[in-house]
Design a protein around this motif. Structure first.
Motif, PDB file in Angstrom:
ATOM      1  N   GLN A 147       0.844  -1.195   0.000  1.00 25.17           N
ATOM      2  CA  GLN A 147       0.000   0.000   0.000  1.00 25.17           C
ATOM      3  C   GLN A 147       0.880   1.247   0.000  1.00 25.17           C
ATOM      4  N   LEU A 148       0.721   2.063  -1.032  1.00 25.22           N
ATOM      5  CA  LEU A 148       1.470   3.320  -1.109  1.00 25.22           C
ATOM      6  C   LEU A 148       0.455   4.444  -1.174  1.00 25.22           C
ATOM      7  N   TYR A 149       0.407   5.285  -0.147  1.00 24.95           N
ATOM      8  CA  TYR A 149      -0.525   6.413  -0.168  1.00 24.95           C
ATOM      9  C   TYR A 149      -0.015   7.515   0.735  1.00 24.95           C
ATOM     10  N   ASN A 150      -0.749   8.652   0.749  1.00 27.00           N
ATOM     11  CA  ASN A 150      -0.308   9.784   1.560  1.00 27.00           C
ATOM     12  C   ASN A 150      -0.939   9.678   2.945  1.00 27.00           C
ATOM     13  N   ASP A 151      -0.082   9.413   3.918  1.00 26.28           N
ATOM     14  CA  ASP A 151      -0.546   9.143   5.273  1.00 26.28           C
ATOM     15  C   ASP A 151      -0.871  10.439   6.009  1.00 26.28           C
ATOM     16  N   VAL A 152      -1.938  11.131   5.616  1.00 30.39           N
ATOM     17  CA  VAL A 152      -2.304  12.397   6.268  1.00 30.39           C
ATOM     18  C   VAL A 152      -3.692  12.268   6.882  1.00 30.39           C
ATOM     19  N   PRO A 153      -4.023  13.122   7.883  1.00 29.38           N
ATOM     20  CA  PRO A 153      -5.324  13.033   8.564  1.00 29.38           C
ATOM     21  C   PRO A 153      -6.502  13.058   7.586  1.00 29.38           C
ATOM     22  N   SER A 154      -6.414  13.883   6.527  1.00 29.03           N
ATOM     23  CA  SER A 154      -7.561  14.015   5.619  1.00 29.03           C
ATOM     24  C   SER A 154      -7.854  12.715   4.864  1.00 29.03           C
ATOM     25  N   PHE A 155      -6.871  11.812   4.795  1.00 23.30           N
ATOM     26  CA  PHE A 155      -7.084  10.565   4.064  1.00 23.30           C
ATOM     27  C   PHE A 155      -7.307   9.388   5.026  1.00 23.30           C
ATOM     28  N   GLN A 156      -7.332   9.711   6.331  1.00 21.41           N
ATOM     29  CA  GLN A 156      -7.395   8.658   7.347  1.00 21.41           C
ATOM     30  C   GLN A 156      -8.622   7.755   7.204  1.00 21.41           C
ATOM     31  N   ASP A 157      -9.800   8.355   7.009  1.00 23.31           N
ATOM     32  CA  ASP A 157     -11.048   7.582   6.933  1.00 23.31           C
ATOM     33  C   ASP A 157     -11.010   6.586   5.785  1.00 23.31           C
ATOM     34  N   GLU A 158     -10.623   7.093   4.627  1.00 27.16           N
ATOM     35  CA  GLU A 158     -10.553   6.248   3.431  1.00 27.16           C
ATOM     36  C   GLU A 158      -9.575   5.081   3.650  1.00 27.16           C
ATOM     37  N   ALA A 159      -8.404   5.396   4.214  1.00 27.34           N
ATOM     38  CA  ALA A 159      -7.397   4.354   4.444  1.00 27.34           C
ATOM     39  C   ALA A 159      -7.942   3.283   5.382  1.00 27.34           C
ATOM     40  N   GLU A 160      -8.606   3.741   6.461  1.00 29.32           N
ATOM     41  CA  GLU A 160      -9.155   2.772   7.417  1.00 29.32           C
ATOM     42  C   GLU A 160     -10.200   1.875   6.774  1.00 29.32           C
ATOM     43  N   SER A 161     -11.063   2.493   5.952  1.00 26.54           N
ATOM     44  CA  SER A 161     -12.128   1.705   5.334  1.00 26.54           C
ATOM     45  C   SER A 161     -11.569   0.654   4.388  1.00 26.54           C
ATOM     46  N   ARG A 162     -10.340   0.899   3.851  1.00 26.69           N
ATOM     47  CA  ARG A 162      -9.740  -0.090   2.961  1.00 26.69           C
ATOM     48  C   ARG A 162      -8.816  -1.045   3.717  1.00 26.69           C
ATOM     49  N   GLY A 163      -8.753  -0.900   5.039  1.00 22.54           N
ATOM     50  CA  GLY A 163      -7.935  -1.808   5.843  1.00 22.54           C
ATOM     51  C   GLY A 163      -6.447  -1.514   5.751  1.00 22.54           C
ATOM     52  N   TRP A 164      -6.104  -0.237   5.435  1.00 18.77           N
ATOM     53  CA  TRP A 164      -4.680   0.118   5.331  1.00 18.77           C
ATOM     54  C   TRP A 164      -4.221   0.687   6.666  1.00 18.77           C
ATOM     55  N   GLU A 165      -3.009   0.316   7.080  1.00 17.92           N
ATOM     56  CA  GLU A 165      -2.519   0.767   8.378  1.00 17.92           C
ATOM     57  C   GLU A 165      -1.220   1.542   8.260  1.00 17.92           C
ATOM     58  N   GLY A 166      -1.135   2.380   7.271  1.00 11.26           N
ATOM     59  CA  GLY A 166       0.076   3.174   7.057  1.00 11.26           C
ATOM     60  C   GLY A 166       0.651   2.891   5.681  1.00 11.26           C
ATOM     61  N   SER A 167       1.285   3.906   5.101  1.00 14.61           N
ATOM     62  CA  SER A 167       1.907   3.723   3.790  1.00 14.61           C
ATOM     63  C   SER A 167       3.117   2.816   3.947  1.00 14.61           C
ATOM     64  N   GLU A 168       3.256   1.850   3.052  1.00 21.60           N
ATOM     65  CA  GLU A 168       4.217   0.780   3.289  1.00 21.60           C
ATOM     66  C   GLU A 168       5.486   0.843   2.452  1.00 21.60           C
ATOM     67  N   LEU A 169       5.529   1.814   1.518  1.00 21.77           N
ATOM     68  CA  LEU A 169       6.700   1.866   0.647  1.00 21.77           C
ATOM     69  C   LEU A 169       7.388   3.216   0.786  1.00 21.77           C
ATOM     70  N   GLU A 170       8.687   3.175   1.114  1.00 21.66           N
ATOM     71  CA  GLU A 170       9.503   4.388   1.158  1.00 21.66           C
ATOM     72  C   GLU A 170      10.397   4.373  -0.070  1.00 21.66           C
ATOM     73  N   VAL A 171      10.237   5.368  -0.946  1.00 19.27           N
ATOM     74  CA  VAL A 171      11.091   5.435  -2.132  1.00 19.27           C
ATOM     75  C   VAL A 171      11.948   6.691  -2.032  1.00 19.27           C
ATOM     76  N   ASN A 172      13.276   6.523  -1.956  1.00 19.22           N
ATOM     77  CA  ASN A 172      14.178   7.680  -1.944  1.00 19.22           C
ATOM     78  C   ASN A 172      14.091   8.367  -3.300  1.00 19.22           C
ATOM     79  N   ARG A 173      13.814   9.698  -3.286  1.00 19.71           N
ATOM     80  CA  ARG A 173      13.542  10.338  -4.578  1.00 19.71           C
ATOM     81  C   ARG A 173      14.773  10.459  -5.465  1.00 19.71           C
ATOM     82  N   ASP A 174      15.957  10.289  -4.883  1.00 17.80           N
ATOM     83  CA  ASP A 174      17.174  10.374  -5.694  1.00 17.80           C
ATOM     84  C   ASP A 174      17.339   9.210  -6.677  1.00 17.80           C
ATOM     85  N   ILE A 175      16.593   8.117  -6.476  1.00 15.97           N
ATOM     86  CA  ILE A 175      16.821   6.971  -7.364  1.00 15.97           C
ATOM     87  C   ILE A 175      16.047   7.091  -8.661  1.00 15.97           C
ATOM     88  N   LEU A 176      15.148   8.080  -8.742  1.00 15.30           N
ATOM     89  CA  LEU A 176      14.231   8.132  -9.863  1.00 15.30           C
ATOM     90  C   LEU A 176      14.916   8.108 -11.232  1.00 15.30           C
TER      91      LEU A 176
END
Lengths: 87, 588
Positions: free
Chosen positions: B350-379
């Motif tokens: 699950q990759l998403y923006n872990d902010v309060p405004s998206f909390q409800d949606e994330a909970e309803s989909r059973g997500w418990e935090g964004s799971e992928l950290e991508v260092n932007r330098d590798i792009l």
């Protein structure tokens, strides 16, 4: 080399006018269209976004190139006209 | 051949090329060493400026920053190109006419003051040295990823290569290796971008593809991107910024900082004529624009590619299973620059923006935090792998990233060593030094600077990440206004110039230190570095422009309250304004 003569004054004034005009365009495209005036231009769509976004990521850079070449070309003509060019 | 073998071949091949060029372009005089003999063609010089300018930050980091923040990062694109307009019209031709070797030398002569020259030397060394640390660290990263060597070992290899061509060839060696490095880096940057643009939009020109229709969805690609990322809680890619004032000042700081950075300015001393200085600014910007017009396309397309990799069925469906992740994710996981943490233990990413405004949606989909950290330098570095391009493209990217880091490092090192040997040793300590003695001093200064930079690159001080603010802030607040006033005003005198430089510098440094810590020592910041604390919403990154205005204002006020500069200085100002009689860059 021209000293404090009338022609030298005119050459420098012409240069300053050209710089001023170029910098007005420079500021208008970057600070104007791309940032401050972007909300006003939001009605002009371009490929999924608005004109201001295009100026911020493409248009201003293209304008900068055109400005420098225009300046170099005009200055070369001014150098010759006022006889201050390098032989 | 294995990927490792291909990478080694590309990198070793490019290094061999640089060394051969260095042997061919050995410097025989101080003039060769400082200004490449003063005979460089404007197009050649433009290309060298391009390589000099485009650093590890431009090549590796910039697209990643734009991909993360979208429109808000346009300041980098405009700021790092718009400065060339200022250079072409306000500085380069006149400094070329002045015809000396270094930036502090102009300031010292124009303001008839050794003190002014020394202030300029200090500004130059601090700005350039902080900047070079980032280059060395960037080279270390590229080495450790592509050549599988320890990054310290990689740094030492890089330092030896730079040592050979810059100590031997000075500006002459650096100029011609930079031309080769430009070709390597621009091919490495654009080839993957062309393929990705073709895959996504069918348009081979990335800068146009970015505004075209996405082949898979039939929507404009930026619309599609906005939709995909807002679905998982991120801001729109094209969204406006909160503070227009801050964006304007940040862009302005980058522009005048660019125009005031000594390693770029001294490149204009290498062309034969004043007219050539104007043309080479234009050519330089064309060569730079090839990368800068492509970067925003790379950014938006790579962001979309990343999202569709994670959400192959669309954002309303479940994301990809961790087991099914593509190969490039696995390879970058090894370096620790991509990290996965299965917080809800469902085996999916699950990759998403872990902010309060998206909390409800994330909970309803059973997500418990964004799971992928991508260092932007590798792009940029991972781009060819994301697009499934052949192995030689990856080898090319490795050589390109190193070319970008090495060419900028060499330019900076030359600016530092010439300030030491020419301004400090010849200008202040031992004015009677012979040409031969000065050339030896220049080489020793260069070698010492390389050792210091390599050490700092391997052990970056905690403030390495803040370097951009510091280098651009100093160049914008101290060097650019002083140079410009020295040309455009006959009234500014020595007292005014020094007072202006010091006030601009003091304001800029204090403002940065208040938010980032005094001398960047952790825990010494007076205020947290957040928008609520900034004065008028101006971030420490944007303060250089304000410092420049203070410099202008103080210099004018003080000069008008004190006596006019002597007649011969006013004649000097007069003479730099007219191209005739420029000759070649010379010492006396």
């Amino acid at each position: 080399m021209p000293g404090h003569n009338y022609d030298a004054e005119k050459y420098w004034k012409a240069n300053l006018r050209l710089i001023l005009g170029s910098l007005v365009v420079w500021a208008l495209c970057s600070y104007g269209f791309a940032i401050l005036l972007r909300p006003l231009l939001s009605g002009i769509p371009i490929g999924g976004t608005d004109l201001g976004f295009w100026f911020a990521q493409q248009g201003s850079i293209l304008t900068f190139i055109a400005l420098i070449f225009h300046y170099a070309w005009r200055m070369n003509r001014l150098d010759k006209k006022f006889g201050v060019d390098e032989e | 051949m294995s990927q490792f073998g291909i990478n080694i071949t590309f990198v070793a091949g490019s290094f061999l090329l640089y060394i051969l060029i260095a042997i061919w372009a050995k410097a025989g005089s101080t003039k060769d060493f400082y200004v490449a003999g003063g005979g460089v063609h404007p197009i050649t010089n433009g290309m060298a400026i391009g390589a000099d300018w485009m650093s590890a930050a431009s090549f590796i980091s910039m697209a990643g920053i734009i991909a993360t923040t979208g429109y808000a990062s346009s300041a980098y694109l405009m700021g790092w190109t718009g400065g060339y307009v200022l250079l072409a019209m306000l500085l380069a031709p006149y400094l070329r006419k002045f015809g000396k070797f270094t930036v502090p030398q102009f300031i010292g002569d124009r303001f008839y003051s050794k003190k002014a020259r020394m202030v300029a030397v200090i500004c130059l060394i601090v700005a350039s040295l902080t900047y070079v640390i980032g280059q060395m660290a960037g080279a270390g990263v590229a080495f450790s990823r592509f050549l599988e060597v320890d990054s310290t070992m990689g740094l030492i290899i890089a330092a030896v290569v730079i040592f050979i061509y810059s100590v031997l060839g000075g500006m002459k060696g650096i100029t011609y290796t930079q031309v080769a490095q430009y070709c390597v880096l621009i091919l490495a940057y654009t080839i993957p971008a062309v393929f990705i643009s073709l895959q996504l939009t069918g348009n081979p020109i990335p800068a146009l593809g970015m505004f075209s229709t996405h082949v898979d969805s039939g929507m404009p690609i930026l619309d599609k991107l906005n939709q995909v990322i807002t679905d998982v809680g991120f801001n729109e890619y094209t969204a406006d910024v909160d503070s227009h004032l801050n964006m304007v000042l940040f862009t302005l700081t980058l522009m005048i900082g660019t125009a005031g950075l000594p390693h770029v300015i001294i490149r204009f001393f290498t062309v034969p004529k004043v007219a050539d200085a104007r043309w080479s600014a234009g050519w330089a910007l064309i060569f730079i624009a090839l990368l800068y017009l492509t970067a925003p396309a790379v950014a938006s397309m790579a962001r979309l590619n990343l999202m569709t990799t994670i959400y192959p069925e669309g954002t309303s469906e479940e994301p990809i299973q961790y087991e099914n992740r593509p190969n490039w994710v696995k390879e970058w996981e090894v370096t620790g620059l991509i990290e996965f943490d299965d917080k809800n233990e469902d085996g999916r990413i699950q990759l998403y923006n872990d902010v309060p405004s998206f909390q409800d949606e994330a909970e309803s989909r059973g997500w418990e935090g964004s799971e992928l950290e991508v260092n932007r330098d590798i792009l940029v570095l991972a781009n060819p792998e994301i697009a499934n391009l052949p192995g030689w493209v990856i080898g090319l990217i490795a050589a390109g990233g190193l070319a970008a880091a090495l060419s900028t490092a060499a330019g900076l090192l030359l600016a530092i060593s010439s300030a030491i040997s020419h301004d400090l040793i010849k200008g202040a300590i031992n004015p009677n030094i012979t040409e031969r003695g000065e050339l030896i001093a220049a080489r020793i200064a260069m070698a010492t600077t390389i050792v210091v930079a390599t050490y700092l690159g391997a052990n970056p001080p905690g403030f390495a990440a803040q370097v951009v603010a510091l280098a651009f802030g100093i160049a914008a607040a101290s060097l650019f206004p002083t140079l410009m006033m020295g040309i455009f005003s006959k009234r500014i005198n020595n007292t005014g110039a020094i007072a202006g430089m010091l006030c601009g510098l003091a304001l800029t440094l204090c403002y940065i230190f208040v938010y980032k810590g005094w001398l960047f020592i952790p825990g010494t910041a007076n205020l947290a570095d957040t928008p609520e604390n900034w004065v008028f919403g101006i971030s420490p990154l944007s303060i250089g422009a304000v410092g420049a205005m203070v410099n202008f204002a103080v210099a004018f006020a003080v000069s008008n309250a004190t006596e006019e500069p002597p007649v011969e200085i006013q004649e000097l100002v007069e003479s730099v304004r007219y191209p005739r009689g420029a000759g070649q860059a010379q010492d006396h």
